[in-house]
Design a protein around this motif. Structure first.
Motif, short mmCIF file in Angstrom:
data_model
loop_
_atom_site.label_atom_id
_atom_site.label_comp_id
_atom_site.label_asym_id
_atom_site.label_seq_id
_atom_site.Cartn_x
_atom_site.Cartn_y
_atom_site.Cartn_z
N MET A 1 12.67 39.84 21.14
CA MET A 1 13.65 39.29 22.06
C MET A 1 13.05 39.24 23.47
O MET A 1 12.37 40.16 23.89
N TYR A 2 13.36 38.15 24.17
CA TYR A 2 12.87 37.95 25.53
C TYR A 2 14.06 37.68 26.44
O TYR A 2 15.11 37.22 25.99
N ASN A 3 13.89 37.95 27.73
CA ASN A 3 14.93 37.70 28.73
C ASN A 3 14.49 36.59 29.66
O ASN A 3 13.32 36.49 30.02
N ILE A 4 15.47 35.79 30.06
CA ILE A 4 15.26 34.77 31.08
C ILE A 4 16.48 34.82 31.99
O ILE A 4 17.60 35.11 31.55
N HIS A 5 16.26 34.59 33.28
CA HIS A 5 17.34 34.65 34.27
C HIS A 5 17.60 33.24 34.76
O HIS A 5 16.68 32.54 35.18
N ILE A 6 18.85 32.82 34.69
CA ILE A 6 19.24 31.46 35.08
C ILE A 6 20.33 31.53 36.13
O ILE A 6 21.37 32.17 35.92
N GLU A 7 20.08 30.88 37.28
CA GLU A 7 21.13 30.71 38.29
C GLU A 7 21.76 29.35 38.02
O GLU A 7 21.08 28.32 38.13
N ASP A 8 23.03 29.34 37.67
CA ASP A 8 23.68 28.08 37.32
C ASP A 8 24.03 27.27 38.56
O ASP A 8 23.79 27.70 39.69
N SER A 9 24.62 26.12 38.35
CA SER A 9 24.92 25.21 39.45
C SER A 9 25.99 25.75 40.40
O SER A 9 26.16 25.23 41.49
N SER A 10 26.69 26.80 39.99
CA SER A 10 27.67 27.46 40.86
C SER A 10 27.08 28.63 41.62
O SER A 10 27.77 29.29 42.38
N GLY A 11 25.79 28.93 41.37
CA GLY A 11 25.13 30.04 42.04
C GLY A 11 25.24 31.37 41.34
O GLY A 11 24.82 32.39 41.87
N VAL A 12 25.80 31.38 40.13
CA VAL A 12 25.95 32.61 39.36
C VAL A 12 24.66 32.88 38.59
O VAL A 12 24.17 32.00 37.86
N LEU A 13 24.11 34.07 38.73
CA LEU A 13 22.88 34.45 38.05
C LEU A 13 23.22 35.17 36.75
O LEU A 13 23.98 36.14 36.75
N SER A 14 22.68 34.68 35.65
CA SER A 14 22.90 35.27 34.33
C SER A 14 21.56 35.64 33.71
O SER A 14 20.58 34.91 33.86
N THR A 15 21.53 36.75 33.00
CA THR A 15 20.37 37.15 32.23
C THR A 15 20.68 36.82 30.78
O THR A 15 21.68 37.30 30.23
N LEU A 16 19.84 36.00 30.17
CA LEU A 16 20.05 35.55 28.80
C LEU A 16 18.90 36.02 27.93
O LEU A 16 17.76 36.11 28.38
N THR A 17 19.20 36.31 26.69
CA THR A 17 18.19 36.76 25.73
C THR A 17 17.91 35.63 24.75
O THR A 17 18.83 34.93 24.33
N PHE A 18 16.64 35.47 24.40
CA PHE A 18 16.28 34.41 23.46
C PHE A 18 15.13 34.83 22.56
O PHE A 18 14.40 35.76 22.85
N GLU A 19 15.02 34.14 21.47
CA GLU A 19 13.88 34.23 20.55
C GLU A 19 13.04 32.98 20.77
O GLU A 19 13.60 31.91 21.03
N PRO A 20 11.72 33.06 20.68
CA PRO A 20 10.89 31.86 20.83
C PRO A 20 11.34 30.76 19.88
O PRO A 20 11.69 31.02 18.73
N ASN A 21 11.37 29.55 20.42
CA ASN A 21 11.75 28.35 19.66
C ASN A 21 13.15 28.43 19.06
O ASN A 21 13.44 27.78 18.07
#
Length: 106
Positions: A1-21
């Motif tokens: 599992m990997y983490n990526i941080h995304i700031e959405d268009s409203s400015g809210v920062l979320s940490t999301l977990t993903f598997e490659p591909n």
């Protein structure tokens, strides 16, 4: 599992977990996880509505095909990519990206 941080268009920062591909690309992942309305051209690198800016991390991904042509329209933004051209892999672990949907600049 990997983490990526995304700031959405409203400015809210979320940490999301993903598997490659796990999904087709970062654009689809953002749409599915955060319900962002991006990707008008459905991932063909034609419209720029899935533009993201890398804020943190060491990920160096080469631009693909027509992507640079779209990004050249927005020279004031640096470290930008089209999320539809970024594949979910280990290189994205612990990077931070901001959604910059080009429609907001028109």
């Amino acid at each position: 599992m990997y983490n990526i941080h995304i700031e959405d268009s409203s400015g809210v920062l979320s940490t999301l977990t993903f598997e490659p591909n796990e999904t087709q690309n970062l654009m689809v992942f953002i749409v599915d996880a955060l319900a962002e309305d991006i990707g008008d051209c459905r991932g063909r690198a034609w419209c720029g509505t899935c533009m993201v800016q890398q804020l943190k991390g060491a990920c160096k991904i080469n631009k693909i095909g027509d992507e640079q042509t779209i990004l050249n329209k927005y020279p004031e933004y640096f470290n930008t990519r089209l999320a539809c051209q970024i594949f979910l892999n280990a290189d994205l672990h612990e990077t931070t990206w901001k959604v910059l949907d080009s429609r907001q600049f028109m």
